[in-house]
Enzyme design. Structure first.
Site, PDB file in Angstrom:
ATOM      1  N   GLU A 175       0.826  -1.212   0.000  1.00  0.00           N
ATOM      2  CA  GLU A 175       0.000   0.000   0.000  1.00  0.00           C
ATOM      3  C   GLU A 175       0.856   1.255   0.000  1.00  0.00           C
ATOM      4  O   GLU A 175       2.031   1.235   0.334  1.00  0.00           O
ATOM      5  CB  GLU A 175      -0.929   0.038   1.210  1.00  0.00           C
ATOM      6  N   GLU A 318       4.468  -0.461   1.715  1.00  0.00           N
ATOM      7  CA  GLU A 318       4.491  -0.592   0.244  1.00  0.00           C
ATOM      8  C   GLU A 318       4.349  -2.040  -0.206  1.00  0.00           C
ATOM      9  O   GLU A 318       4.082  -2.308  -1.370  1.00  0.00           O
ATOM     10  CB  GLU A 318       5.789  -0.026  -0.374  1.00  0.00           C
TER      11      GLU A 318
END
Lengths: 351, 351
Positions: A175, A318
């Protein structure tokens, strides 16, 4: 709601027979029983997930969902909100840590705009599934309405289903979203039933003063919105975020289709909590890649009953931990496929 | 002794300037400072080792040294001694866990007979450096004499030097030797100055009764041989083993030639202790790959001041943890080479 309902119904327990068969196979290989530790655990878990003792090496796909958070208006993040769309471009151009590590482990990286508070240009690697231009400020009311939360989960399911059609055999979840440790902390603290301060970390690096502010904002958001503990969609919509919803969708789709899914760090852990509240069996399909430095991550994994494999003091998110762990998973599967048995290698077994 | 002496003299401290430059470079990349945790630590350590902020991706070589142990006569191992030469064949044929994991990470695997108690047939992948047919029983006298210990260290140095000539840029250390947790426990307990029971584990899997026996045998060996704490060669020769000596040699050669060397598990940790007593600066060149399940491993790493990266509950040895960690090291170096800076990517930095 139809897609989510159908996905939840498809989720069945992992196959305990193939787990047992995998255990027998592993015990026949030229090593003391259990001596490969987590590699053996992974091999067994994936046997249960896929229903195959020797599943083929999976095509690896990391799905990175990006969304913004209205709660950044309260000053809870060390970085400005503009960084979310800027980082999306960085992912697409291959320059972010997650870009580098996905390439390193041979994983495809798919970037999804699920709720970025800016218009993003078309790009062949960008999947556009924007539900809204960021969430509303949860310190002043619900982050999303219920329909938006469902739409975001279903967007995650759709992206994952498309990957499955192209042969994905294992998912990583990642994310990007400035401010997203704030809703993740809210969800984790709420389900844990503990004080917010215990699970609240510095995210991208707030100072002592802003850490206290962050705790107060989260406490206020939980109190004001008063989510219903027995209704995961209520919790998610009131104190969650679009990328958290989308990640939960990816996890549920993986479980429904009997594919392993790697949890990444804290945000991913919060999404896994939501997914597990929607369907507890989904946890059977989750592997915890690493233990983040964010203090709430250990709490989330503990609630899920999952053990992380890597302890690398990472706190970037991430999907970076999930990407690194994909190489470990491949190693575990190669052990199953390629190691010689005591009989084949002519090695004497334990007395 | 000449080769060992020369190697020890070549070992200089790591380059603190390039460590600082690497820190600056990492802080310019598109991520919160320090958020990649151990990946950043590895990148900095390797910058100090090689003297380059952006060293090329290294050619990876795992050196696996095999030797036998007279102390197995005391019944300290769960597997019979014949397994050592049988496993050497398994390594050469590519069927052992270490064979699989070396291939997985793209590392060359070199197998060295440094003290196997059997004659091994020629094989293109086998390096023959046998010092003796196994050590003597250290419960009845010294395991080796001083010359044998030096010869074994120098054999490790020679093997490593040959690898360096073929371009090796990073070493992994591995071993095979039924009974070798016994001398490793002896070395670790001796240098730690603690009771043997505190650091003694089950090795390949001895039961409770044999674990007690193993502790008594080690206590007896230390008492009987009474090594000189200030003379690492005395310690190594009296309560060590050929593969432990050879691994120490590989580590010293790596340090002398400014290449990183990955410590594996418990045996490798004991060898690292010996190397560090011969030249404390050698630790600058060591990276701890994983934390073994063997209780003495944490003690050894603690004495060395090294933090392990992976916690995978592994206890197989062979170099398997070092091999897995090689992929992590490559990931860290790719971060340094391939990530975009804030300026290049047009990403706003922290306020």
């Amino acid at each position: 709601m139809e897609k989510l309902k159908k996905t939840l119904e498809m989720i069945k327990p992992a196959n305990s027979n193939t787990v047992e068969e995998a255990q027998k196979h592993l015990d026949n290989l030229t090593k003391p029983p259990g001596s490969l530790g987590v590699l053996e655990d992974i091999a067994k878990k994936i046997a249960g997930i896929t229903g195959e003792v020797k599943p083929p090496l999976p095509k690896k796909t990391c799905i990175l969902l990006a969304g913004d958070h209205g709660v950044t208006d309260e000053g809870v993040s060390a970085f400005p909100k503009e960084v979310t769309p800027q980082m999306v471009l960085n992912f697409l151009n291959g320059g972010a840590a997650m870009s580098v590590l996905s390439r390193h482990v041979g994983a495809e990286l798919i970037v999804v705009d699920i709720g970025v508070a800016a218009d993003l240009s078309d790009h062949p690697l960008l999947v556009k599934k924007k539900v809204a231009y960021g969430t509303a400020n949860m310190a002043k009311g619900p982050a999303m309405n219920r329909d938006q939360a469902v739409q975001a989960i279903e967007a995650g399911i759709e992206v994952a289903e498309k990957c499955l059609q192209s042969g994905t055999g294992i998912f990583g979840t990642g994310e990007m979203g400035i401010g997203n440790t704030t809703p993740s902390t809210a969800i984790t603290a709420f389900y844990r039933g503990s004080g917010v301060a215990e699970v609240c970390g510095r995210g991208t690096g707030v100072d002592d003063q802003n850490l206290k502010l962050k705790v107060r904002v989260i406490e206020k958001a939980i109190e004001l919105n008063n989510p219903d503990r027995d209704d995961a969609l209520d919790v998610l919509s009131k104190i969650g975020g679009y990328e958290i919803a989308g990640m939960a969708g990816v996890m549920l789709a993986a479980a429904a289709n009997r594919k392993p899914v790697l949890i990444d760090g804290f945000i991913s852990g919060a999404a896994a909590l939501v997914a597990s509240k929607l369907q507890p069996l989904a946890v059977d399909y989750m592997l915890a890649s690493h233990l983040s430095e964010e203090p709430g991550h250990a709490a989330a994994l503990d609630l899920l009953g999952l053990q992380p494999y890597l302890r690398m003091n990472m706190r970037l998110g991430e999907g970076t931990g999930a990407a690194l762990a994909m190489s470990i998973v491949d190693g575990a599967l190669k052990i199953v496929h390629e190691m010689a048995s005591f009989a084949d290698a002519g090695v004497s077994n334990k007395d």
